[in-house]
Scaffold this motif. Sequence first.
Motif, short mmCIF file in Angstrom:
data_model
loop_
_atom_site.label_atom_id
_atom_site.label_comp_id
_atom_site.label_asym_id
_atom_site.label_seq_id
_atom_site.Cartn_x
_atom_site.Cartn_y
_atom_site.Cartn_z
N GLY A 86 42.59 18.21 50.19
CA GLY A 86 43.89 18.67 50.69
C GLY A 86 43.81 19.00 52.17
O GLY A 86 42.75 19.40 52.67
N PHE A 87 44.91 18.81 52.88
CA PHE A 87 44.98 19.09 54.32
C PHE A 87 46.18 19.97 54.63
O PHE A 87 47.16 19.98 53.88
CB PHE A 87 45.11 17.79 55.12
CG PHE A 87 43.86 16.95 55.18
CD1 PHE A 87 42.97 17.09 56.24
CD2 PHE A 87 43.58 16.04 54.18
CE1 PHE A 87 41.82 16.31 56.29
CE2 PHE A 87 42.43 15.26 54.22
CZ PHE A 87 41.55 15.39 55.28
N ALA A 88 46.09 20.67 55.73
CA ALA A 88 47.23 21.46 56.21
C ALA A 88 47.10 21.64 57.72
O ALA A 88 45.98 21.65 58.26
CB ALA A 88 47.30 22.81 55.52
N ARG A 97 44.04 23.78 61.78
CA ARG A 97 44.10 22.63 60.86
C ARG A 97 42.96 22.78 59.86
O ARG A 97 41.83 23.10 60.24
CB ARG A 97 43.98 21.32 61.63
CG ARG A 97 45.23 21.04 62.47
CD ARG A 97 44.99 20.03 63.57
NE ARG A 97 46.24 19.74 64.26
CZ ARG A 97 46.99 18.66 64.06
NH1 ARG A 97 46.60 17.73 63.19
NH2 ARG A 97 48.11 18.48 64.72
N ALA A 98 43.28 22.54 58.60
CA ALA A 98 42.31 22.79 57.54
C ALA A 98 42.19 21.61 56.60
O ALA A 98 43.16 20.90 56.35
CB ALA A 98 42.71 24.04 56.75
N VAL A 99 40.98 21.42 56.09
CA VAL A 99 40.72 20.46 55.03
C VAL A 99 39.96 21.19 53.93
O VAL A 99 39.06 21.99 54.21
CB VAL A 99 39.92 19.23 55.53
CG1 VAL A 99 38.63 19.64 56.23
CG2 VAL A 99 39.62 18.27 54.39
N VAL A 100 40.34 20.94 52.69
CA VAL A 100 39.65 21.51 51.53
C VAL A 100 39.15 20.36 50.67
O VAL A 100 39.89 19.41 50.39
CB VAL A 100 40.59 22.43 50.72
CG1 VAL A 100 39.92 22.86 49.41
CG2 VAL A 100 40.99 23.65 51.53
N ILE A 101 37.87 20.44 50.30
CA ILE A 101 37.22 19.41 49.47
C ILE A 101 36.77 20.07 48.17
O ILE A 101 36.11 21.11 48.19
CB ILE A 101 36.00 18.81 50.20
CG1 ILE A 101 36.38 18.37 51.62
CG2 ILE A 101 35.41 17.65 49.42
CD1 ILE A 101 35.18 18.08 52.50
N GLY A 151 47.47 21.81 48.03
CA GLY A 151 47.84 20.41 48.15
C GLY A 151 46.74 19.44 47.75
O GLY A 151 46.81 18.25 48.07
N LEU A 152 45.73 19.92 47.06
CA LEU A 152 44.63 19.05 46.63
C LEU A 152 45.15 17.89 45.79
O LEU A 152 46.00 18.07 44.91
CB LEU A 152 43.61 19.85 45.82
CG LEU A 152 42.67 20.77 46.60
CD1 LEU A 152 41.94 21.71 45.65
CD2 LEU A 152 41.66 19.95 47.41
N GLN A 153 44.63 16.71 46.06
CA GLN A 153 44.99 15.54 45.26
C GLN A 153 43.81 14.58 45.18
O GLN A 153 42.91 14.61 46.03
CB GLN A 153 46.21 14.83 45.84
CG GLN A 153 46.10 14.41 47.28
CD GLN A 153 47.40 13.80 47.79
OE1 GLN A 153 47.84 12.75 47.29
NE2 GLN A 153 48.03 14.45 48.75
N PRO A 154 43.77 13.76 44.15
CA PRO A 154 42.65 12.83 44.00
C PRO A 154 42.49 11.97 45.24
O PRO A 154 43.47 11.50 45.83
CB PRO A 154 43.06 12.00 42.78
CG PRO A 154 43.96 12.90 42.01
CD PRO A 154 44.72 13.68 43.03
#
Length: 511
Positions: free
Chosen positions: A51-53, A115-119, A205-208
């Motif tokens: 997910g990103f934001a 700005r962020a990314v979640v894995i 907002g995590l998605q495959p």
Amino acid sequence: MRAFFRIFLLIIVLLLLVCGGTFLYRSRDRQPGYSLNLDIKPAAPKNVKVGFAALKITPVLPDTWTDKNNDAKYSEEDGDTYQDRNNNGKFDAFWLAGFHSQRPANGIHDDLWVRAVVIDDGQTRLAIAAVDVLGLSHNNVVDIRKALPAEAGITYSIVCSTHNHEAPDMLGMWGESMFKTGVNADYQAFIEQQVVKAVTEAANGLQPARLRFVQDLTGADTLIKDTRKPVVKDAGLYMMQALAADKDSTLGSLVVWGNHPETLWSKNLDITSDFPHYVRTYLEKDLGGTVVYASGCVGGLMTTHPSQPVQDPRTGKQILEPSFEKADAEGRQLANLALNALKTDTTKAVSTINIRLLAHTFELPLDNNMFKLGVALGLLKFGYSSWGNLRTEMAGFTINSAAGPLASFLTIPGELYPEIANGGVQQPEGGDFGIAPVETPPLRNLMQGRYKFVLGLANDELGYIVPKSQWDTESPFTYGLQKSPYGEVNSVGPETAPRIHHEAVSLLKRL
């Protein structure tokens, strides 16, 4: 007469007690008892989610000002005046960090961002947030972590600063004068809140997804000047692209490169995110999704110096003078390198991964007398975790497929000299300690996988991390210099690099 002396001595004792109490209060640990020791071993590879934001952190400028002598320093003695737009009878300024103090923002060119990314690998949920400021302290990072909602499910968060020199001061060193903090407390709290919101939004907002890694290790070399010998650059551009699981659309990307975002240089008074703004703009236009830009090894000093020309890839024009045109050309070149790497690198995107993660806090001695004075005066608010020591943090993780490590990441709590990461630490004649290189082997030699990301200014900003054998504050100076080189004045101390290297080697070997 005796009564007078007794009263005088009593006053002196009271003053000493007040001063001592004030110093102890200002140097207190802002996060008492905080410690971290994560050791998360990977489970079987599972489908990855990403997910990103992106949230704006651009301040609203209450007042503007007129720089009478064009020195980018606000001084009424020089005839500088301010425009009291909010009619409160005082100059309300956002003081820009970097270069020198007394540099108030006077306009906004483009937005600042977090700005962020979640894995998420099904077991570990890892967040990386990049903030368009010069630096955030470990204290800020801990505040952010404490504010993250439990339902976001974040296993571990990394908060990086891009090291932007065209944004408000978040550390306290670049205010109206050397004795006044440049930090606006309300704005600092706002930034912490926006980081929390961005990480939470990315988690929600995590998605495959599928992950793809690419790099260009040499193409950006001409954009950097190393202004301190030995000349060792960290020119590599590293990229993680997240694609949707079922189509070729890009969800977002993480881009890492080692250079000071200060291409606009010291006379710029407009708030901007410097060349990272253009990197993100061009990549998002061509790829889609959200681009997170983070800085790598910027010590040394890695910079696009005013003497360093940048070629506009559209026109072929060589741009020398600091300007938005130069920052634009630099950002466009970097975006082109990333896009070309995506076209030429044959590495396939993977949809199943696992994450191996290590992270821990440790202490460093504070040996910089100016920093100590900053603590005593209340300008630097990080405080001592134990007497004379600072708490900081490092982390390392690998992203693995069923076939083994794809990419490895190492967080560095400051501005690492590239020779510590890539090799090339020297023992120049005239160094203060006269010792052989301590920070060996190079850290990237111990990192796994083909793609080796070093995230600078991650979870802390300790300033320059100078190899101890190159430490140079006393005459005779190294490399035949007539005065001491720049770097040590903005470093915690000569033991910083050996200790960080030791902690990194131990962590990487455990990985």
